[in-house]
Design a protein around this motif. Structure first.
Motif, PDB file in Angstrom:
ATOM      1  N   ALA A  33     -27.807  53.696 -81.846  1.00  0.00           N
ATOM      2  CA  ALA A  33     -27.410  54.940 -82.510  1.00  0.00           C
ATOM      3  C   ALA A  33     -27.544  56.134 -81.569  1.00  0.00           C
ATOM      4  O   ALA A  33     -26.685  57.018 -81.547  1.00  0.00           O
ATOM      5  CB  ALA A  33     -28.250  55.152 -83.773  1.00  0.00           C
ATOM      6  N   VAL A  34     -28.595  56.161 -80.758  1.00  0.00           N
ATOM      7  CA  VAL A  34     -28.789  57.251 -79.802  1.00  0.00           C
ATOM      8  C   VAL A  34     -27.674  57.241 -78.755  1.00  0.00           C
ATOM      9  O   VAL A  34     -27.155  58.292 -78.376  1.00  0.00           O
ATOM     10  CB  VAL A  34     -30.189  57.179 -79.147  1.00  0.00           C
ATOM     11  N   ARG A  35     -27.283  56.040 -78.298  1.00  0.00           N
ATOM     12  CA  ARG A  35     -26.181  55.963 -77.321  1.00  0.00           C
ATOM     13  C   ARG A  35     -24.893  56.514 -77.917  1.00  0.00           C
ATOM     14  O   ARG A  35     -24.167  57.279 -77.263  1.00  0.00           O
ATOM     15  CB  ARG A  35     -25.985  54.529 -76.851  1.00  0.00           C
ATOM     16  N   ARG A  75     -30.870  70.540 -77.270  1.00  0.00           N
ATOM     17  CA  ARG A  75     -31.608  69.307 -76.952  1.00  0.00           C
ATOM     18  C   ARG A  75     -30.688  68.100 -77.043  1.00  0.00           C
ATOM     19  O   ARG A  75     -30.811  67.157 -76.259  1.00  0.00           O
ATOM     20  CB  ARG A  75     -32.803  69.125 -77.884  1.00  0.00           C
ATOM     21  N   LEU A  76     -29.767  68.114 -78.001  1.00  0.00           N
ATOM     22  CA  LEU A  76     -28.798  67.019 -78.095  1.00  0.00           C
ATOM     23  C   LEU A  76     -27.928  66.952 -76.846  1.00  0.00           C
ATOM     24  O   LEU A  76     -27.605  65.863 -76.362  1.00  0.00           O
ATOM     25  CB  LEU A  76     -27.922  67.166 -79.345  1.00  0.00           C
ATOM     26  N   LEU A  77     -27.549  68.097 -76.318  1.00  0.00           N
ATOM     27  CA  LEU A  77     -26.784  68.110 -75.061  1.00  0.00           C
ATOM     28  C   LEU A  77     -27.615  67.553 -73.914  1.00  0.00           C
ATOM     29  O   LEU A  77     -27.104  66.792 -73.087  1.00  0.00           O
ATOM     30  CB  LEU A  77     -26.323  69.527 -74.724  1.00  0.00           C
ATOM     31  N   ASP A  78     -28.897  67.936 -73.876  1.00  0.00           N
ATOM     32  CA  ASP A  78     -29.782  67.394 -72.842  1.00  0.00           C
ATOM     33  C   ASP A  78     -29.908  65.879 -72.985  1.00  0.00           C
ATOM     34  O   ASP A  78     -29.850  65.147 -71.999  1.00  0.00           O
ATOM     35  CB  ASP A  78     -31.171  68.033 -72.920  1.00  0.00           C
ATOM     36  N   LEU A  79     -30.076  65.421 -74.218  1.00  0.00           N
ATOM     37  CA  LEU A  79     -30.156  63.982 -74.484  1.00  0.00           C
ATOM     38  C   LEU A  79     -28.897  63.280 -73.997  1.00  0.00           C
ATOM     39  O   LEU A  79     -28.964  62.230 -73.357  1.00  0.00           O
ATOM     40  CB  LEU A  79     -30.350  63.727 -75.982  1.00  0.00           C
ATOM     41  N   ALA A  80     -27.752  63.871 -74.283  1.00  0.00           N
ATOM     42  CA  ALA A  80     -26.483  63.276 -73.865  1.00  0.00           C
ATOM     43  C   ALA A  80     -26.402  63.184 -72.346  1.00  0.00           C
ATOM     44  O   ALA A  80     -25.969  62.163 -71.800  1.00  0.00           O
ATOM     45  CB  ALA A  80     -25.312  64.087 -74.419  1.00  0.00           C
TER      46      ALA A  80
END
Length: 110
Positions: A33-35, A75-80
């Motif tokens: 799901a994270v990917r 943070r979602l952009l950083d995660l991506a």
């Protein structure tokens, strides 16, 4: 007992294996799901979807569409970005050693 209910107290080895497998599956589901989330966040940001939908910024878009604040949106952009970098590194590594994981693969010629 429902597989999502917790069992109190000690368990036998068979139940311990069952719980471990359920945990392994749940962890892999989260990783998958994270990917997916990372790829979709990256694609939406690169496409500048907030401008098309007439939001003034990425953070305004994230708040209005998903109910997440500015810091979470970034943070979602950083995660991506991190997920993309890790995926690239893993692909590069597996490009060299992927043969080891193929059924019937031989070490000759490596």
């Amino acid at each position: 007992m429902d597989e999502d209910q917790e069992q109190a107290g000690p368990v036998d080895a068979a139940r311990a294996r069952e719980l471990t497998e359920q945990l392994r599956t749940a962890i892999e589901d989260v990783r998958a799901a994270v990917r997916v989330l990372a790829r979709r966040v990256r694609a939406a940001h690169q496409a500048r979807v907030w401008t098309v939908l007439e939001y003034p910024s990425w953070s305004a878009y994230a708040l209005a569409e998903f109910g997440i604040g500015r810091s979470t949106a970034y943070r979602l952009l950083d995660l991506a970005a991190v997920a993309e970098a890790i995926e690239g590194a893993v692909r590069a590594e597996l490009g060299v050693s992927h043969a080891f994981f193929q059924p019937g693969a031989s070490l000759e010629g490596l």
